[in-house]
Design a protein around this motif. Structure first.
Motif, PDB file in Angstrom:
ATOM      1  N   GLN A  15       0.833  -1.206   0.000  1.00  0.00           N
ATOM      2  CA  GLN A  15       0.000   0.000   0.000  1.00  0.00           C
ATOM      3  C   GLN A  15       0.864   1.250   0.000  1.00  0.00           C
ATOM      4  N   LYS A  16       1.991   1.170   0.693  1.00  0.00           N
ATOM      5  CA  LYS A  16       2.914   2.306   0.717  1.00  0.00           C
ATOM      6  C   LYS A  16       3.369   2.601  -0.721  1.00  0.00           C
ATOM      7  N   ILE A  17       3.672   1.548  -1.456  1.00  0.00           N
ATOM      8  CA  ILE A  17       4.134   1.709  -2.841  1.00  0.00           C
ATOM      9  C   ILE A  17       2.978   2.181  -3.743  1.00  0.00           C
ATOM     10  N   ARG A  27      10.746   6.338   0.595  1.00  0.00           N
ATOM     11  CA  ARG A  27      11.805   5.636   1.328  1.00  0.00           C
ATOM     12  C   ARG A  27      11.330   4.240   1.713  1.00  0.00           C
ATOM     13  N   LEU A  28      12.147   3.261   1.365  1.00  0.00           N
ATOM     14  CA  LEU A  28      11.800   1.865   1.640  1.00  0.00           C
ATOM     15  C   LEU A  28      12.983   1.145   2.275  1.00  0.00           C
ATOM     16  N   GLY A  29      12.685  -0.028   2.857  1.00  0.00           N
ATOM     17  CA  GLY A  29      13.742  -0.854   3.445  1.00  0.00           C
ATOM     18  C   GLY A  29      14.314  -1.814   2.405  1.00  0.00           C
ATOM     19  N   ASN A  30      14.282  -3.101   2.753  1.00  0.00           N
ATOM     20  CA  ASN A  30      14.902  -4.131   1.909  1.00  0.00           C
ATOM     21  C   ASN A  30      14.099  -4.385   0.623  1.00  0.00           C
ATOM     22  N   ASP A  85      14.894  -6.432  -1.713  1.00  0.00           N
ATOM     23  CA  ASP A  85      15.042  -7.807  -2.201  1.00  0.00           C
ATOM     24  C   ASP A  85      14.142  -8.794  -1.449  1.00  0.00           C
ATOM     25  N   ALA A  86      13.461  -8.317  -0.408  1.00  0.00           N
ATOM     26  CA  ALA A  86      12.556  -9.213   0.326  1.00  0.00           C
ATOM     27  C   ALA A  86      11.506  -9.740  -0.649  1.00  0.00           C
ATOM     28  N   ARG A  87      11.088 -10.971  -0.431  1.00  0.00           N
ATOM     29  CA  ARG A  87      10.097 -11.580  -1.326  1.00  0.00           C
ATOM     30  C   ARG A  87       8.878 -12.013  -0.513  1.00  0.00           C
ATOM     31  N   ALA A 142      17.099   2.519   8.122  1.00  0.00           N
ATOM     32  CA  ALA A 142      16.243   2.440   9.315  1.00  0.00           C
ATOM     33  C   ALA A 142      14.998   1.592   9.051  1.00  0.00           C
ATOM     34  N   LEU A 143      14.656   1.414   7.794  1.00  0.00           N
ATOM     35  CA  LEU A 143      13.456   0.624   7.470  1.00  0.00           C
ATOM     36  C   LEU A 143      13.784  -0.841   7.158  1.00  0.00           C
ATOM     37  N   VAL A 144      15.084  -1.158   7.162  1.00  0.00           N
ATOM     38  CA  VAL A 144      15.462  -2.565   6.934  1.00  0.00           C
ATOM     39  C   VAL A 144      15.239  -3.324   8.236  1.00  0.00           C
ATOM     40  N   VAL A 195      15.408  -8.628  11.616  1.00  0.00           N
ATOM     41  CA  VAL A 195      15.168 -10.059  11.394  1.00  0.00           C
ATOM     42  C   VAL A 195      14.183 -10.185  10.243  1.00  0.00           C
ATOM     43  N   GLU A 196      14.573 -10.911   9.233  1.00  0.00           N
ATOM     44  CA  GLU A 196      13.648 -11.185   8.125  1.00  0.00           C
ATOM     45  C   GLU A 196      13.254 -12.657   8.178  1.00  0.00           C
ATOM     46  N   VAL A 197      12.069 -12.937   7.697  1.00  0.00           N
ATOM     47  CA  VAL A 197      11.650 -14.334   7.607  1.00  0.00           C
ATOM     48  C   VAL A 197      12.377 -15.007   6.443  1.00  0.00           C
TER      49      VAL A 197
HETATM   50  P1  GDP Z   1       4.683  -8.546   6.286  1.00  0.00           P
HETATM   51  O1  GDP Z   1       5.013  -9.704   5.426  1.00  0.00           O
HETATM   52  O2  GDP Z   1       3.462  -8.769   7.107  1.00  0.00           O
HETATM   53  O3  GDP Z   1       5.830  -8.102   7.109  1.00  0.00           O
HETATM   54  O4  GDP Z   1       4.262  -7.361   5.266  1.00  0.00           O
HETATM   55  P2  GDP Z   1       4.900  -5.927   4.977  1.00  0.00           P
HETATM   56  O5  GDP Z   1       4.159  -5.388   3.806  1.00  0.00           O
HETATM   57  O6  GDP Z   1       4.935  -5.075   6.201  1.00  0.00           O
HETATM   58  O7  GDP Z   1       6.412  -6.229   4.582  1.00  0.00           O
HETATM   59  C1  GDP Z   1       6.721  -7.053   3.494  1.00  0.00           C
HETATM   60  C2  GDP Z   1       8.206  -6.982   3.214  1.00  0.00           C
HETATM   61  O8  GDP Z   1       8.519  -5.701   2.685  1.00  0.00           O
HETATM   62  C3  GDP Z   1       9.112  -7.170   4.437  1.00  0.00           C
HETATM   63  O9  GDP Z   1      10.111  -8.118   4.110  1.00  0.00           O
HETATM   64  C4  GDP Z   1       9.756  -5.824   4.649  1.00  0.00           C
HETATM   65  O10 GDP Z   1      11.091  -5.907   5.127  1.00  0.00           O
HETATM   66  C5  GDP Z   1       9.767  -5.279   3.226  1.00  0.00           C
HETATM   67  N1  GDP Z   1       9.818  -3.808   3.184  1.00  0.00           N
HETATM   68  C6  GDP Z   1      10.761  -3.076   2.543  1.00  0.00           C
HETATM   69  N2  GDP Z   1      10.529  -1.765   2.737  1.00  0.00           N
HETATM   70  C7  GDP Z   1       9.435  -1.657   3.523  1.00  0.00           C
HETATM   71  C8  GDP Z   1       8.716  -0.552   4.065  1.00  0.00           C
HETATM   72  O11 GDP Z   1       9.047   0.606   3.860  1.00  0.00           O
HETATM   73  N3  GDP Z   1       7.604  -0.848   4.808  1.00  0.00           N
HETATM   74  C9  GDP Z   1       7.208  -2.140   5.051  1.00  0.00           C
HETATM   75  N4  GDP Z   1       6.111  -2.371   5.778  1.00  0.00           N
HETATM   76  N5  GDP Z   1       7.869  -3.208   4.562  1.00  0.00           N
HETATM   77  C10 GDP Z   1       8.973  -2.967   3.808  1.00  0.00           C
END
Ligand code: GDP
Length: 325
Positions: free
Chosen positions: A192-194, A210-213, A215-217, A276-278, A281-283
């Protein structure tokens, strides 16, 4: 399909994404619906059915409320979506995460056992119970290994639901849902942020997203498809837990590309990463094998990845335009 007109359902967490889609589905099937929502929670997700459901505000859905309402309302089905669903918020306040996601389930199950043992119970479980899984894709038999307080709170609720099924013979099931999104997804989730940012850039936004990781899937599906599967779980002859998932993962980059394509912009020009948004701990690689749901329920997701991203961006464009007057 079983004729369901006149049946009664309680939905805890009715004003959220899943609760509201399910409420629409149940109303369309002729159910009488009672929903719990938080005090002062917005009801915009319920706009289409506000006149067709009864709403009850509670700060946390407490056992006394459940007992009172189950006695008064006599539900055939109870669906529990209430709780804390944002993973960083559960790290910030694990006590509240367990209170909302676990203790509430204990209260619900026990109230039903005492007063309404014939009612069917749905527990919103999560792929997060697998956390760092030993294998991919995961199915209902994959060992649990949560990596976050959210996952722990959901796993305890999941196991408790199974115990009430085995020990008390209740029709109590958990739906193990992988990420599911929609135009009703809360703003802090990454999709939703995107979607919102893509809409804003198409209307002239200049500061970077601004976003974190990146490469997360995730295995992302459409919430509207998932509530169909949830309803089907409670219509079976015998209770069982089910994975609902698309079976395909995409990265944050993929979602960025799909969303920004929709407004014909390059996401690379609009995004910067913020350490700061990374997440610390990632799953692991969470991807679901929904074979059981496909074979037993006849369930399959209909909305694909690009379509999902597109529908979320379009909804945000519309929202931004109507806010601008
Ligand atoms: P989740 O699977 O319930 O944690 O759903 P999220 O939408 O919160 O996050 C999904 C993935 O997006 C996670 O691996 C986050 O690390 C990654 N991610 C990267 N940037 C962002 C960000 O700015 N906000 C959130 N919420 N997730 C982010």
């Amino acid at each position: 399909m079983t004729p369901s007109s006149g049946r009664r359902a309680i939905i805890a967490g009715i004003a959220g994404q899943d609760g509201s889609y399910l409420a629409e589905l149940l109303v369309s099937k002729g159910y009488r619906v009672l929903g719990f929502l938080k005090k002062n929670e917005g009801t915009e997700n319920l706009a289409r059915i506000l006149g067709d459901v009864v709403l009850e505000e509670t700060e946390l859905v407490r056992k006394e409320d459940i007992l009172r309402w189950t006695r008064l309302f006599g539900p055939d089905e109870v669906y529990n979506f209430a709780g804390m669903s944002f993973i960083p918020a559960c790290w910030d306040d694990p006590y509240r995460a367990l209170e909302a996601n676990t203790l509430l389930v204990a209260a619900l199950l026990d109230a039903l056992r005492a007063d309404c043992p014939g009612a069917r119970y749905y527990q919103a479980s999560s792929s997060e119970i697998y956390g760092d899984p030993p294998s991919s894709p995961q199915d209902e038999n994959t060992p649990h290994n949560p990596m976050t307080p959210y996952g722990v709170s959901k796993l305890a609720a999941h196991l408790l639901t199974g115990l009430y099924r085995k020990r008390h013979g209740m029709f109590a099931v958990s739906g193990i849902l992988y990420n599911h999104e929609s135009p009703r997804r809360q703003a802090h989730f990454v999709t939703q942020k995107i979607a919102r940012a893509a809409a804003e850039f198409s209307l002239g936004r200049t500061d970077k997203l601004r976003l974190g990781n990146l490469d997360a899937r995730r295995d992302w599906g459409f919430a509207g498809d998932f509530v169909q599967g949830i309803w089907m779980m409670l219509q079976q002859e015998t209770p069982a837990d089910y994975v609902l998932a698309t079976g395909v993962t995409h990265s944050i980059r993929d979602f960025l590309a799909a969303a920004f394509d929709r407004v014909m912009l390059r996401w690379e020009d609009c995004v910067e990463t913020d350490p700061a948004l990374v997440r610390p701990v990632e799953v692991g690689l969470l991807v679901g094998d929904a074979t059981r749901a496909r074979e037993k329920l006849g369930w399959a997701p209909k909305v694909g990845f690009e379509q999902l991203a597109g529908m979320m961006v379009e909804a945000q464009v519309e929202k931004a335009r109507s806010a601008a007057g």
